[in-house]
Design a protein around this motif. Sequence first.
Motif, PDB file in Angstrom:
ATOM      1  N   GLU A  82       8.079  17.717  51.856  1.00  0.00           N
ATOM      2  CA  GLU A  82       7.406  19.080  52.325  1.00  0.00           C
ATOM      3  C   GLU A  82       5.955  18.784  53.313  1.00  0.00           C
ATOM      4  O   GLU A  82       5.778  18.909  54.198  1.00  0.00           O
ATOM      5  CB  GLU A  82       7.664  20.272  51.982  1.00  0.00           C
ATOM      6  CG  GLU A  82       9.258  20.340  51.748  1.00  0.00           C
ATOM      7  CD  GLU A  82       9.414  21.979  50.148  1.00  0.00           C
ATOM      8  OE1 GLU A  82       8.131  22.033  50.199  1.00  0.00           O
ATOM      9  OE2 GLU A  82      10.702  21.889  50.758  1.00  0.00           O
ATOM     10  N   ASN A 105       5.808  16.094  55.497  1.00  0.00           N
ATOM     11  CA  ASN A 105       6.918  16.638  57.225  1.00  0.00           C
ATOM     12  C   ASN A 105       7.376  17.877  57.257  1.00  0.00           C
ATOM     13  O   ASN A 105       8.381  18.602  56.753  1.00  0.00           O
ATOM     14  CB  ASN A 105       8.680  16.348  56.523  1.00  0.00           C
ATOM     15  CG  ASN A 105       8.517  14.537  56.438  1.00  0.00           C
ATOM     16  OD1 ASN A 105       8.172  13.281  57.674  1.00  0.00           O
ATOM     17  ND2 ASN A 105       8.507  13.940  55.653  1.00  0.00           N
ATOM     18  N   PRO A 106       5.971  18.805  57.328  1.00  0.00           N
ATOM     19  CA  PRO A 106       5.999  20.545  57.498  1.00  0.00           C
ATOM     20  C   PRO A 106       7.221  20.737  58.490  1.00  0.00           C
ATOM     21  O   PRO A 106       8.117  21.535  58.134  1.00  0.00           O
ATOM     22  CB  PRO A 106       4.739  20.379  58.276  1.00  0.00           C
ATOM     23  CG  PRO A 106       4.019  19.416  58.382  1.00  0.00           C
ATOM     24  CD  PRO A 106       5.147  18.474  57.939  1.00  0.00           C
ATOM     25  N   GLU A 107       7.580  20.107  60.312  1.00  0.00           N
ATOM     26  CA  GLU A 107       8.308  20.259  60.825  1.00  0.00           C
ATOM     27  C   GLU A 107      10.230  19.956  59.740  1.00  0.00           C
ATOM     28  O   GLU A 107      10.905  20.586  60.722  1.00  0.00           O
ATOM     29  CB  GLU A 107       8.377  19.808  61.994  1.00  0.00           C
ATOM     30  CG  GLU A 107       8.702  18.226  61.668  1.00  0.00           C
ATOM     31  CD  GLU A 107       7.833  17.412  60.882  1.00  0.00           C
ATOM     32  OE1 GLU A 107       7.551  16.395  60.839  1.00  0.00           O
ATOM     33  OE2 GLU A 107       6.673  17.328  60.767  1.00  0.00           O
ATOM     34  N   LEU A 108      10.401  18.996  58.929  1.00  0.00           N
ATOM     35  CA  LEU A 108      11.955  18.783  58.553  1.00  0.00           C
ATOM     36  C   LEU A 108      11.796  19.895  57.177  1.00  0.00           C
ATOM     37  O   LEU A 108      12.907  19.863  56.357  1.00  0.00           O
ATOM     38  CB  LEU A 108      11.979  17.966  58.480  1.00  0.00           C
ATOM     39  CG  LEU A 108      11.885  16.444  59.538  1.00  0.00           C
ATOM     40  CD1 LEU A 108      12.020  15.353  59.231  1.00  0.00           C
ATOM     41  CD2 LEU A 108      12.914  17.383  60.497  1.00  0.00           C
ATOM     42  N   SER A 121      12.016  25.056  58.659  1.00  0.00           N
ATOM     43  CA  SER A 121      10.597  26.147  58.725  1.00  0.00           C
ATOM     44  C   SER A 121      10.093  24.829  58.371  1.00  0.00           C
ATOM     45  O   SER A 121       9.547  24.738  57.757  1.00  0.00           O
ATOM     46  CB  SER A 121      10.931  27.357  58.770  1.00  0.00           C
ATOM     47  OG  SER A 121      11.013  27.376  57.484  1.00  0.00           O
ATOM     48  N   GLU A 122       8.672  25.656  59.402  1.00  0.00           N
ATOM     49  CA  GLU A 122       7.157  25.664  58.953  1.00  0.00           C
ATOM     50  C   GLU A 122       7.079  25.515  58.191  1.00  0.00           C
ATOM     51  O   GLU A 122       7.142  27.003  57.054  1.00  0.00           O
ATOM     52  CB  GLU A 122       6.050  25.073  59.320  1.00  0.00           C
ATOM     53  CG  GLU A 122       6.307  24.595  60.908  1.00  0.00           C
ATOM     54  CD  GLU A 122       4.864  24.141  61.688  1.00  0.00           C
ATOM     55  OE1 GLU A 122       4.783  24.667  63.109  1.00  0.00           O
ATOM     56  OE2 GLU A 122       3.684  24.952  60.950  1.00  0.00           O
TER      57      GLU A 122
END
Length: 99
Positions: free
Chosen positions: A72, A75-78, A90-91
């Motif tokens: 996480e 890959n915050p966008e995933l 979501s972020e």
Amino acid sequence: MTLTFGQYNTLAAMRRQTTFDQLLPRTGFGHDLVNGYIEFLFANGLINLIDRGDHIGYTITDTGRSSLIEYEIANPELAIKRDDNMAYVSEMVFRSKDI
């Protein structure tokens, strides 16, 4: 360890103890795909199996929780946020104590 999105999604669906039947709708994946991800996660020490007699449950190990956090952060966008068994990407915001 670097997880794929599918491995991450399956692991994230196990944040709370869960059964195989609960994983199918939580992940949106088919039976064979979820089964393959479970085998990978178990073989790599990311989950534990709990035999309840009439069904098998799954829980995340400390190594699994660390892998979720690492994924996480990278890959915050995933990152997947779950609410009432519904998953959406979501972020996520992390505090320093989560790292």
